[in-house]
Every structure is written in structure tokens, then in C-alpha cells.
Write an enzyme that holds these catalytic residues in place. Structure first.
Site, short mmCIF file in Angstrom:
data_model
loop_
_atom_site.label_atom_id
_atom_site.label_comp_id
_atom_site.label_asym_id
_atom_site.label_seq_id
_atom_site.Cartn_x
_atom_site.Cartn_y
_atom_site.Cartn_z
N ASP A 168 0.80 -1.19 -0.23
CA ASP A 168 0.07 0.16 0.37
C ASP A 168 0.62 1.26 0.28
OD1 ASP A 168 -2.26 1.77 0.58
OD2 ASP A 168 -2.01 1.45 2.27
N SER A 169 0.09 2.22 -0.80
CA SER A 169 1.22 3.59 -0.51
C SER A 169 1.53 4.05 1.28
CB SER A 169 0.01 4.67 -0.83
OG SER A 169 -0.90 5.03 0.23
N TYR A 190 -0.54 8.55 -2.75
CA TYR A 190 -0.75 7.96 -4.22
C TYR A 190 -2.14 8.92 -4.64
CZ TYR A 190 1.70 4.32 -3.88
OH TYR A 190 2.81 2.91 -3.78
N GLY A 191 -2.59 9.04 -4.27
CA GLY A 191 -4.11 9.93 -4.20
C GLY A 191 -3.88 10.61 -5.24
N CYS A 223 -4.36 -1.35 -1.68
CA CYS A 223 -4.43 0.41 -2.16
C CYS A 223 -5.37 0.76 -3.80
CB CYS A 223 -3.62 0.58 -2.15
SG CYS A 223 -3.26 2.49 -2.77
N ASN A 224 -6.62 1.18 -3.25
CA ASN A 224 -7.66 1.42 -4.34
C ASN A 224 -7.46 1.71 -5.48
OD1 ASN A 224 -10.91 0.41 -2.97
ND2 ASN A 224 -9.51 1.11 -1.38
N THR A 225 -6.81 2.90 -5.13
CA THR A 225 -5.82 3.95 -6.04
C THR A 225 -5.00 3.10 -6.82
OG1 THR A 225 -5.82 6.19 -4.24
CG2 THR A 225 -4.65 6.05 -6.76
N GLU A 248 -6.33 8.01 11.22
CA GLU A 248 -4.80 7.98 11.05
C GLU A 248 -4.51 8.87 12.32
OE1 GLU A 248 -1.96 9.04 8.29
OE2 GLU A 248 -2.37 7.00 7.37
N CYS A 269 -11.68 2.38 1.14
CA CYS A 269 -10.68 2.37 0.97
C CYS A 269 -9.96 1.97 2.30
CB CYS A 269 -9.80 4.07 1.32
SG CYS A 269 -8.49 5.11 2.52
N THR A 270 -8.57 1.11 2.06
CA THR A 270 -7.94 0.34 2.72
C THR A 270 -7.90 0.52 4.96
OG1 THR A 270 -6.24 0.54 2.07
CG2 THR A 270 -7.74 -1.42 1.60
N HIS A 271 -8.32 1.75 4.37
CA HIS A 271 -7.82 2.84 5.56
C HIS A 271 -9.12 2.61 6.74
CE1 HIS A 271 -4.25 5.05 5.68
NE2 HIS A 271 -4.41 5.26 6.38
#
Lengths: 298, 298
Positions: free
Chosen positions: A24-25, A56-57, A87-89, A166, A215-217
Site C-alpha cells: 500500500d502507499s 498516491y491519491g 490500495c484502491n488507487t 490516523e 479505502c483500506t484505511h
């Protein structure tokens, strides 16, 4: 029929102890690694967080595609038996290219989440919350409607959810040593709820009965998002669904690790603050991350 | 976001005893019904074989789409909780339209089979055998490559397999009363093997390690096709995979039949020869079909 030369038909190995590669980013993909560790406790994992180039967005799809090629190649060099683009992006930007490039199966997080949502909705109204880049890529809408053309998809960009997740992790009380007792505790400030209400109000008004956390977050914010949406709305975690797909692929290929294989987790970051990654990452992964190594890809 | 009015968000029912609707142009879909009965023994099934208009293959997609609308509507009127289009041609012609039309989930047989193949292949070379109409629709190639762009798909039309399967069922020895002992016995004449060898030779040469049986008749020929392809090639039955998808959808929607629900199977045909349907159908369904009713849709 295509005229390319036939490849060798290898007999199916009964087991494969090689690790699963996940990247992931940054930290979000650790929710996928966590679901993998939960669902497949014998599987080793190599995780790379590309913190140096996070997020990455705002980057172009072409640039992110290049990152996916680079990191995927690095993971393949480390002998992984599969790559999960957590990561979706990065999935939207580089999945198809990666699948054409690498000699191991590559999956993203979009299709598994889309499929679960298409199967779960009862009123054919599915919501998606994701970053701006993911919403603009239309990846979920396309994937869901490819599976069921009768579903209406309502997507909302919720850019501040990453920051809230976060912050919530950082604000969770207690020393890092106690991270396991903090497992599902992401601190929710009242201000976070206000932001969530504002973001989610259009989806509530639209009457969605299923909401994809795209989104993985966002699985970290399940309590916050679920609280605002109400109990009758089914939340779909792309992270959980991606882990299910990994399990299915390993089962179909007879590529599970052996029953007596002891899982090893390796963590790498392109960033410089290893202590930050270790501390923060442990709370997302919900297991102590003992060592993190820096890797220079940039 | 789309501006259509919100629908009501109904709370998930814990159980749903309504039957599952399954249809095909004839008998092939009974392999799907059989897999459903095996995987979900508490679920009732309403099956319709559109024998009067069989086969669908030579018809225009538009015409078949009309049949799907008509039969789907008939099944919905009978109170089914789901519709399975157990026919590849009808899936290609009418799935998306049916999903947009009917108030219950509609699935076809293409996507489940494609997904299983994409997950199973180890050398990224997947073969598909299907009717001419299905091969020409490119439905499997598109569905497989949508899931994994790295896979090369080799498709071959095997039109005579339908006839061979039906002949083999008819030639299976013993009286109908003994059908259960004939369960997996489809009589294979040496001439059938020659035809199969000729059809499958290009796929063997292409080195596919996974082969999709892309017609609901073909699971009846698993022994013949598997014998020619060899044990190292994984055969994917669209019928088995469609039944798995039904199970997943019912699980996600909490729409299984109750634990004490006694499954009821109802069979209908648009054809006139009810005795033929009963006798032949019992061998495909592998359970006695006691009564078949004629239904006039044409």
C-alpha cells in the site's frame, strides 16, 4: 484462438510455504494484512508500505502504475506466491498491468469489495465511500454494475476519513505495549462524528442498505461509520473481502502453506521513520511489529 | 450521484423459505438445479425448461432476451426469492436486462465459472468449451480477463457435446427406476471419444491447465472431457460454481430457508412430452422427478 506459444502445464503443488506479498502507499494495507493473518494464520506475509511516496491519491494514474510495477517486481523478487495491491488507487491505476507482468496471481481490493456488496444488497442501492481519486476512477461503480446491472451505486469522496483514522489511532490511549487491548479502539472525537455525518448524509438520504468501505484505511472507522449509517446498513470491508479472495485462490490452486508452517511477517517501508511505522503499524495490524526495515525504491 | 428516489431499506429477514427459480432452454439447467439441491438441501426449487423453443443457440440475442424477460417474470410471479439463468446463451442475451427488471437477485452461469477459472489457473492459460453462440458472444473471455488481465483464454465451440450428452443419458443402461445407480453414468461410445479428441486437441496443444465447461449440459460429460484432457487439467463446472454463488448470496442476505424447511422441487416445461421430461430429467437431476407440469408461455 490466440497464437502465443503454450506454457508448461505444471502439476499443482499440494502446498506452498512462500509468503503473500501485500503493499500500500502507507499503513492502510495493514488492515488487509491483518485480515489475512486472521483468516490464514499459517501464511507468511511480506508487507511494504510506500510511505516515502504517500499518498498516491493526488498523483497521476500513470505514475502510480509505475510504482505498482516497481513494488510488484520487488515482491516477486522476494519469492511471494501472490501479490495483493492493498490500495484502491493503486488497484485502479495498475492492477491489469501487474496481472499481465508478474508470474504470480495479483489481486486488488476493488473487485472483492464490489462483489460482496452486489451479493449483499437487498434493495439494489449500494453506497461507496472512498478517496477522491477512487471515486473519480469510477472503479467501484463499474465493478458493481458489471456484476449486477440492476444496482444503483452512490459514491461519495470522504478524503478526511484517512486523516481521521490516523488521528484516531494516534489518540488511542495507552502505551504501545498495550496495543492488543486497543485492538478495535480508534479514538473518535465528537468533531469526527460531525464530519462523518456530513459526508454520509447523502448516502443515508439515498437509502443505501449496503456501504462499501472503499479505502483500506476505512475499516478502522467501522464504529464511526456504522454508528452514523445505522444498524440496518451492511458495511462491506474491502480488506476483509480481499483476504477471502486470497483464501479462495490459494484453495483452488492447492497453494496453502503447510499445516506445520510457522507464519513469518516481514515489514518494509520506503519511509525513514522506522519507529513510527513500528508503533503505528502495530496498532493497525493488531500484533506487535517487532522490526521494520527500510527499503530504497525511490 | 444518481437522482432517483430512495427505496425503502427493509431490515434483513433472518430466513426466507421461498423457492429459487431456475430455468434453461431444456434439460441442461437441471445440472445447476442438481448442484443447488446438493449444496443447499433445504432450499425449494422451481425449474422451468423451455423445451418448446429449445435450442436458444441459433436464435437472435434479442429474441432470447425476450424469453428471459418472459420466463423471469413467470418465476417472479411464482414467488421465487432469486432467479438463476442456467443457460449460457440466455445469460449472454438477457442477464443485465433481467437484473434491471426483476425485484429479486438474478445471476447467470458465466461470471461464476469465469471467476473460478481465473482463481484456479496456475499457468494463466484457460480453455473454454461452449456452444457456438456462447463462444461467439465472447462472454467467458471478457469475464475472465476482466478478473485477471494476465490470463489468455482459448475458446472452442463444441456444438456436438450437447447431443452427445443427451444421447449418453438416453443410452445409459437400466430402467428409469434405477436412475440413482446411474447417477454419474453417461454412456460414452467410442465415437464420442473421437469427437471429443478432435474438439479438445487445440486446447491441449495450447497448454491450458484449466478448462471451463461453459454449457450447463457439459458437466454430464466430465468423465469424457477429463479423460481426454488429462488429470493435470482442472475442469470448472459453471453449474457447480453458480450454485456456490447462490449459496453466498443467500448467506449475505440472511435469506436461507429455515432449518426445518422441507425442500420442494417443482418442474415445468413449455414442451408437450411430459413423460420424456420426467424420465430424462430424472437422470440429469439424479433424483426422481415425480410430476412435471406443462406451462404455456409461447
Amino acid at each position: 484462438m490466440p497464437s502465443s506459444a503454450p506454457g508448461p502445464t505444471a502439476p499443482a503443488p499440494a502446498f506452498d510455504d512462500a509468503p503473500i506479498g501485500v503493499f500500500d502507499s502507507g499503513f492502510g494495507g495493514l488492515t488487509v494484512a491483518r485480515e489475512l493473518a486472521k483468516a490464514l494464520p499459517r501464511e507468511s506475509i511480506v508487507y511494504l508500505g510506500d510511505s516515502a511516496r504517500c499518498p498516491y491519491g493526488p498523483r497521476t494514474l500513470q505514475e502510480v502504475d509505475g510504482f505498482v510495477q516497481q513494488i510488484g517486481g520487488w515482491l516477486v523478487d522476494r519469492g511471494v506466491k501472490m501479490v495483493v495491491i492493498a490500495c484502491n488507487t493503486a488497484t485502479a491505476a495498475g492492477l491489469a498491468h501487474a496481472q499481465r507482468t508478474f508470474p504470480v496471481p495479483v489481486i486488488g481490493v476493488v473487485e472483492p469489495g464490489a462483489r460482496a456488496a452486489a451479493h449483499a444488497t437487498r434493495n439494489n442501492r449500494v453506497g461507496v465511500v472512498a478517496t477522491k481519486a477512487t471515486v473519480e476512477s469510477n472503479a467501484y461503480t463499474k465493478a458493481i454494475r458489471h456484476l449486477d446491472a440492476g444496482i444503483t451505486v452512490f459514491s461519495t469522496a470522504t478524503p478526511r476519513f484517512v486523516e481521521i483514522a490516523e488521528q484516531g489511532i494516534r489518540m488511542a490511549e495507552g502505551p504501545l505495549e498495550n496495543y492488543t487491548s486497543l485492538a478495535s479502539k480508534v479514538y473518535i472525537r465528537p468533531a469526527f462524528e460531525e464530519i462523518a455525518r456530513e459526508y454520509l448524509e447523502p448516502l443515508r438520504r439515498a437509502g443505501v442498505d449496503t456501504l462499501v468501505l472503499g479505502c483500506t484505511h476505512f475499516p478502522l472507522l467501522k464504529a464511526l461509520i456504522g454508528g452514523v449509517m445505522g444498524r440496518e446498513v451492511t458495511l462491506i470491508s474491502s480488506s476483509t473481502e480481499a483476504a477471502r479472495d486470497v483464501a479462495e485462490i490459494l484453495a483452488r490452486r492447492s497453494a496453502y502453506a503447510r499445516a506445520d508452517h510457522e507464519a513469518r511477517y516481514e515489514f518494509y517501508t520506503t519511509g525513514d521513520d522506522l519507529e513510527e511505522f513500528r508503533g503505528f503499524g502495530s496498532r493497525v495490524f493488531r500484533e506487535p511489529i517487532d522490526t521494520v526495515a527500510h527499503v530504497d525504491l525511490v
